[in-house]
Design a protein around this motif. Structure first.
Motif, mmCIF file in Angstrom:
data_model
loop_
_atom_site.group_PDB
_atom_site.id
_atom_site.type_symbol
_atom_site.label_atom_id
_atom_site.label_comp_id
_atom_site.label_asym_id
_atom_site.label_seq_id
_atom_site.Cartn_x
_atom_site.Cartn_y
_atom_site.Cartn_z
ATOM 1 N N SER A 1 0.842 -1.198 0.000
ATOM 2 C CA SER A 1 0.000 0.000 0.000
ATOM 3 C C SER A 1 0.872 1.242 0.000
ATOM 4 N N LEU A 2 0.282 2.326 -0.476
ATOM 5 C CA LEU A 2 0.980 3.605 -0.523
ATOM 6 C C LEU A 2 -0.079 4.696 -0.431
ATOM 7 N N ARG A 3 0.250 5.792 0.246
ATOM 8 C CA ARG A 3 -0.686 6.907 0.309
ATOM 9 C C ARG A 3 -0.057 8.151 -0.302
ATOM 10 N N LEU A 4 -0.695 8.691 -1.286
ATOM 11 C CA LEU A 4 -0.258 9.935 -1.898
ATOM 12 C C LEU A 4 -1.000 11.107 -1.253
ATOM 13 N N SER A 5 -0.306 12.218 -1.172
ATOM 14 C CA SER A 5 -0.900 13.447 -0.659
ATOM 15 C C SER A 5 -0.787 14.541 -1.701
ATOM 16 N N CYS A 6 -1.744 15.433 -1.662
ATOM 17 C CA CYS A 6 -1.729 16.590 -2.562
ATOM 18 C C CYS A 6 -2.038 17.817 -1.704
ATOM 19 N N ALA A 7 -1.015 18.589 -1.404
ATOM 20 C CA ALA A 7 -1.181 19.784 -0.589
ATOM 21 C C ALA A 7 -1.470 20.974 -1.490
ATOM 22 N N ALA A 8 -2.494 21.724 -1.118
ATOM 23 C CA ALA A 8 -2.915 22.855 -1.945
ATOM 24 C C ALA A 8 -2.735 24.164 -1.191
ATOM 25 N N SER A 9 -2.402 25.172 -1.926
ATOM 26 C CA SER A 9 -2.370 26.522 -1.366
ATOM 27 C C SER A 9 -3.488 27.326 -2.005
ATOM 28 N N GLY A 10 -3.992 28.295 -1.304
ATOM 29 C CA GLY A 10 -5.082 29.093 -1.845
ATOM 30 C C GLY A 10 -6.377 28.856 -1.103
ATOM 31 N N ARG A 11 -7.206 29.873 -1.077
ATOM 32 C CA ARG A 11 -8.428 29.811 -0.286
ATOM 33 C C ARG A 11 -9.545 29.028 -0.939
ATOM 34 N N THR A 12 -9.407 28.709 -2.217
ATOM 35 C CA THR A 12 -10.521 28.082 -2.919
ATOM 36 C C THR A 12 -10.487 26.563 -2.862
ATOM 37 N N PHE A 13 -9.491 25.982 -2.167
ATOM 38 C CA PHE A 13 -9.381 24.517 -2.159
ATOM 39 C C PHE A 13 -10.669 23.872 -1.707
ATOM 40 N N GLY B 1 -0.711 19.472 -10.101
ATOM 41 C CA GLY B 1 0.519 19.325 -9.364
ATOM 42 C C GLY B 1 1.624 18.809 -10.265
ATOM 43 N N GLN B 2 2.806 18.671 -9.731
ATOM 44 C CA GLN B 2 3.976 18.325 -10.527
ATOM 45 C C GLN B 2 4.141 16.832 -10.753
ATOM 46 N N GLY B 3 3.410 15.999 -10.057
ATOM 47 C CA GLY B 3 3.509 14.560 -10.254
ATOM 48 C C GLY B 3 4.435 13.896 -9.265
ATOM 49 N N THR B 4 4.112 12.674 -8.906
ATOM 50 C CA THR B 4 4.957 11.866 -8.025
ATOM 51 C C THR B 4 5.007 10.449 -8.580
ATOM 52 N N GLN B 5 6.212 9.895 -8.623
ATOM 53 C CA GLN B 5 6.412 8.582 -9.255
ATOM 54 C C GLN B 5 6.023 7.453 -8.311
ATOM 55 N N VAL B 6 5.244 6.542 -8.828
ATOM 56 C CA VAL B 6 4.910 5.309 -8.115
ATOM 57 C C VAL B 6 5.390 4.141 -8.959
ATOM 58 N N THR B 7 6.218 3.312 -8.379
ATOM 59 C CA THR B 7 6.741 2.138 -9.073
ATOM 60 C C THR B 7 6.414 0.902 -8.257
ATOM 61 N N VAL B 8 5.741 -0.046 -8.895
ATOM 62 C CA VAL B 8 5.350 -1.275 -8.223
ATOM 63 C C VAL B 8 6.085 -2.437 -8.876
ATOM 64 N N SER B 9 6.914 -3.106 -8.107
ATOM 65 C CA SER B 9 7.670 -4.234 -8.641
ATOM 66 C C SER B 9 6.910 -5.533 -8.407
ATOM 67 N N SER B 10 7.126 -6.473 -9.297
ATOM 68 C CA SER B 10 6.407 -7.751 -9.194
ATOM 69 C C SER B 10 7.156 -8.741 -8.345
ATOM 70 N N ALA C 1 3.312 4.369 -12.522
ATOM 71 C CA ALA C 1 3.065 5.572 -13.314
ATOM 72 C C ALA C 1 3.485 6.793 -12.503
ATOM 73 N N VAL C 2 3.488 7.927 -13.169
ATOM 74 C CA VAL C 2 3.580 9.202 -12.459
ATOM 75 C C VAL C 2 2.149 9.613 -12.133
ATOM 76 N N TYR C 3 1.912 9.915 -10.875
ATOM 77 C CA TYR C 3 0.583 10.285 -10.421
ATOM 78 C C TYR C 3 0.506 11.800 -10.237
ATOM 79 N N TYR C 4 -0.561 12.372 -10.770
ATOM 80 C CA TYR C 4 -0.783 13.808 -10.701
ATOM 81 C C TYR C 4 -2.087 14.107 -9.974
ATOM 82 N N CYS C 5 -2.064 15.161 -9.156
ATOM 83 C CA CYS C 5 -3.317 15.642 -8.602
ATOM 84 C C CYS C 5 -3.742 16.894 -9.371
ATOM 85 N N ALA C 6 -5.034 17.125 -9.368
ATOM 86 C CA ALA C 6 -5.590 18.237 -10.127
ATOM 87 C C ALA C 6 -6.768 18.825 -9.371
ATOM 88 N N ALA C 7 -7.055 20.087 -9.652
ATOM 89 C CA ALA C 7 -8.136 20.786 -8.963
ATOM 90 C C ALA C 7 -8.935 21.646 -9.931
#
Length: 126
Positions: free
Chosen positions: A16-28, A117-126, A91-97
């Motif tokens: 398992s893995l948990r990705l986070s996407c931190a946002a700046s700005g009042r409209t989140f 966002g800029q993307g974060t790499q997730v690699t799953v090996s078999s 894959a590279v995972y991207y968050c969007a708003a």
């Protein structure tokens, strides 16, 4: 809105893995949040979306039942909990708003989102 994705890494199949996407700005708190991914040589694809009131979620069929999208508006952060990971999740995972009026709106199309966002790499090996 500026987005910063984090939490990627190298894991084994079944982990398992948990990705986070931190946002700046009042409209989140009034933004639909989405996660997308792009594997090498493939187009960017939808993974999950969550409404700004967190009462509505949507998932790609390939991740439904394994991934959970969540958000904490008090922390301006969205999450993607990924369980039972498979090599094909690599894959590279991207968050969007996207600011929206409707509290239950979710979006699947990348073109519907305004901020990325800029993307974060997730690699799953078999």
């Amino acid at each position: 809105v500026q987005l910063q994705a984090s939490g990627g890494g190298l894991v084994q199949a079944g982990d398992s893995l948990r990705l986070s996407c931190a946002a700046s700005g009042r409209t989140f708190s009034k933004c639909v949040m989405g996660w997308f991914r792009q594997a090498p040589g493939k187009e960017r694809e939808f993974v999950a979306s969550i409404s700004w009131n967190a009462d509505n979620t949507d998932y790609a069929s390939s991740v439904k039942g394994r991934f959970i999208i969540a958000r904490d508006n008090a922390k301006n952060t969205a999450y993607l909990q990924m369980n039972s990971l498979k090599p094909e999740d690599t894959a590279v995972y991207y968050c969007a708003a996207k600011p929206v009026d409707g509290p239950y709106t979710v979006l699947e199309l990348a073109n519907d989102y305004d901020y990325w966002g800029q993307g974060t790499q997730v690699t799953v090996s078999s």
